[in-house]
Design a protein around this motif. Structure first.
Motif, short mmCIF file in Angstrom:
data_model
loop_
_atom_site.label_atom_id
_atom_site.label_comp_id
_atom_site.label_asym_id
_atom_site.label_seq_id
_atom_site.Cartn_x
_atom_site.Cartn_y
_atom_site.Cartn_z
N VAL A 1 -13.58 -33.49 -16.25
CA VAL A 1 -13.59 -32.45 -15.22
C VAL A 1 -14.88 -32.59 -14.43
O VAL A 1 -15.98 -32.47 -15.00
CB VAL A 1 -13.46 -31.05 -15.84
CG1 VAL A 1 -13.51 -29.99 -14.74
CG2 VAL A 1 -12.17 -30.92 -16.63
N ASP A 2 -14.79 -32.86 -13.14
CA ASP A 2 -15.98 -33.14 -12.33
C ASP A 2 -16.39 -31.98 -11.43
O ASP A 2 -17.50 -31.98 -10.90
CB ASP A 2 -15.71 -34.37 -11.45
CG ASP A 2 -15.52 -35.63 -12.28
OD1 ASP A 2 -16.18 -35.74 -13.34
OD2 ASP A 2 -14.74 -36.50 -11.87
N GLY A 3 -15.50 -31.04 -11.22
CA GLY A 3 -15.88 -29.95 -10.32
C GLY A 3 -14.80 -28.89 -10.22
O GLY A 3 -13.62 -29.16 -10.46
N LEU A 4 -15.24 -27.68 -9.89
CA LEU A 4 -14.32 -26.57 -9.67
C LEU A 4 -14.15 -26.43 -8.16
O LEU A 4 -15.14 -26.31 -7.43
CB LEU A 4 -14.89 -25.28 -10.26
CG LEU A 4 -15.48 -25.41 -11.67
CD1 LEU A 4 -16.10 -24.09 -12.11
CD2 LEU A 4 -14.41 -25.88 -12.66
N VAL A 5 -12.92 -26.46 -7.69
CA VAL A 5 -12.66 -26.41 -6.25
C VAL A 5 -12.15 -25.03 -5.88
O VAL A 5 -11.06 -24.62 -6.29
CB VAL A 5 -11.61 -27.48 -5.84
CG1 VAL A 5 -11.38 -27.43 -4.34
CG2 VAL A 5 -12.07 -28.86 -6.29
N LEU A 6 -12.98 -24.31 -5.13
CA LEU A 6 -12.63 -22.95 -4.73
C LEU A 6 -12.17 -22.94 -3.28
O LEU A 6 -12.97 -23.20 -2.37
CB LEU A 6 -13.82 -22.00 -4.91
CG LEU A 6 -14.07 -21.54 -6.34
CD1 LEU A 6 -14.61 -22.66 -7.21
CD2 LEU A 6 -15.00 -20.33 -6.36
N ALA A 7 -10.91 -22.65 -3.10
CA ALA A 7 -10.36 -22.58 -1.74
C ALA A 7 -10.31 -21.12 -1.32
O ALA A 7 -10.49 -20.21 -2.13
CB ALA A 7 -8.96 -23.19 -1.72
N ARG A 8 -10.09 -20.91 -0.03
CA ARG A 8 -9.97 -19.53 0.46
C ARG A 8 -8.68 -18.89 -0.05
O ARG A 8 -8.61 -17.68 -0.25
CB ARG A 8 -10.02 -19.52 1.99
CG ARG A 8 -11.37 -20.01 2.54
CD ARG A 8 -11.22 -20.53 3.95
NE ARG A 8 -12.47 -21.08 4.50
CZ ARG A 8 -12.85 -22.36 4.34
NH1 ARG A 8 -12.11 -23.21 3.65
NH2 ARG A 8 -13.98 -22.80 4.88
N SER A 9 -7.67 -19.71 -0.24
CA SER A 9 -6.39 -19.22 -0.78
C SER A 9 -6.33 -19.51 -2.28
O SER A 9 -6.78 -20.57 -2.74
CB SER A 9 -5.23 -19.92 -0.08
OG SER A 9 -5.29 -21.32 -0.30
N ALA A 10 -5.76 -18.58 -3.01
CA ALA A 10 -5.59 -18.79 -4.46
C ALA A 10 -4.80 -20.07 -4.71
O ALA A 10 -5.11 -20.85 -5.62
CB ALA A 10 -4.87 -17.58 -5.07
N PHE A 11 -3.80 -20.30 -3.89
CA PHE A 11 -2.88 -21.42 -4.05
C PHE A 11 -3.60 -22.77 -4.08
O PHE A 11 -3.19 -23.68 -4.80
CB PHE A 11 -1.86 -21.39 -2.90
CG PHE A 11 -0.79 -22.44 -2.99
CD1 PHE A 11 0.26 -22.30 -3.89
CD2 PHE A 11 -0.82 -23.56 -2.17
CE1 PHE A 11 1.27 -23.25 -3.96
CE2 PHE A 11 0.19 -24.52 -2.23
CZ PHE A 11 1.23 -24.37 -3.13
#
Lengths: 237, 237
Positions: A99-109
């Motif tokens: 696991v290299d990173g957590l990707v936080l998008a504006r949408s939950a999806f």
């Protein structure tokens, strides 16, 4: 040149029905160099096999020698016992993931993680040749700490008799890699939510010597680099 | 009080043939609190299922709500499609593993790793109830970053239609934990090899904002702690 030799020297694994993903096919790779790098960086693989018709997934150490993966364990452990009993071998699926990173998008999806994984399908066989067993056991120790096999007492007769080694050839193999940032839809870009990536990586604390270590035995060079990874306490997550 | 309620409130899972290990039984635990803690700390589980008689192990995100685990994915992905088609569900094995340390013994045989793992056996079912689906999707986002589900755009109709959610109840579950130092045999203690443990843990770099982030959006509090984990560059391993 024989066909098998050519295959060994090819730069990529041949995709099969099982190694072509149904989703995110652009993330898939069959590049041997990439596959080896992902495998070599891992400490634990997840080994899947079928017992009584149901799947079993166990974490276990592994080692790589060229295009062969080795797993070991007690001769009494379930997958190793099953492999020994099985002829012509035990169908397995072996997976290694970083696991290299957590990707936080504006949408939950569109939340995701950046990762690198390798999935190996194949049939595991017990290794009985004494020389290959030695090579495999050295590879298993050197996989945890490169250079360590030569700086430890090799297995003796009794230990060898208690240890089963199984081999899985790298043949039906794929890597899958996600990198980069959030893939938000254009209409979401102005939403008032933070978006981005939290990078993740392995950290090492300073090696802790055994309480009974003979005085005068210094930390080996091959371990020194592992003590410098973390200079500050980790946050509590 | 009903039997199911009692089972939910018990402090430990009931061991079964599948969750009692053949080896190192002293490392096994059925304590719910320990199992939850191991599950909650992970980002990726390894989900095993059987396809055409062969095992498949895929890394995937997950979320936990009490005694239920949720997995999601495209309605087109293989395990989710199989779960939807399968009645009464898809037998799976879900495993989460943390590597906590490298254990270097004086003997090659006693090399090991310190780890914490959870193995869940069970049958996965597709979730169709709209409210449970919402709860599950929130749990999946909050599992990656607690508090994040409330700070992102919830899935819309189209996204919900494209997303399959499956549930696996925590029922047949075990944890396995190894801690401590090298277990060398007494006669090896005077050998001239360094022995001890190299502790390992997750590190976080500073969050990287999306290039298109609307100016003025600050890093949320729930992310701030993740940027302070690594104060120094990591060593190259």
């Amino acid at each position: 040149m024989q066909a098998t030799t050519e295959a060994t020297q090819a730069a990529a694994y041949t995709p099969t029905d099982r190694t072509v993903p149904t989703r995110s096919a652009d993330r898939a790779s069959y590049d041997k160099e990439l596959v080896h790098a992902i495998l070599d960086e891992g400490y634990v693989c997840h080994l899947g096999f079928v017992r009584d018709g149901a799947p079993v997934v166990l974490p276990t150490l592994y080692g790589r020698v060229g295009e062969r993966l080795y797993i070991h364990g007690s001769t009494g452990s379930r997958p190793l016992r099953m492999t020994g009993q099985a002829d012509p071998g035990l169908p397995v699926c072996l997976t290694v993931t970083h696991v290299d990173g957590l990707v936080l998008a504006r949408s939950a999806f569109h939340h995701s993680i950046n990762y690198r994984s390798v999935v190996v399908h194949g049939v595991a066989h017990e290794v009985t040749d004494p020389e290959e067993r030695r090579t495999a056991l050295d590879a298993l120790v050197d996989h945890v700490v490169p250079g360590r096999a030569a700086d430890s007492r090799p297995a003796n007769k009794k230990e060898l008799a208690a240890t089963a080694v199984i081999r899985l050839d790298l043949d039906e193999v794929s890597a899958k890699v996600r990198t980069g940032g959030a893939n938000d839809d254009p209409e979401d870009l102005s939403l008032p939510h933070w978006a981005g990536v939290v990078p993740l990586r392995k950290g090492y604390d300073a090696p802790v010597p055994d309480a009974g270590l003979t005085p005068g035995i210094e930390l080996p060079d091959y371990l020194a680099a592992r003590g410098t990874g973390l200079a500050a306490p980790m946050s509590g997550i």
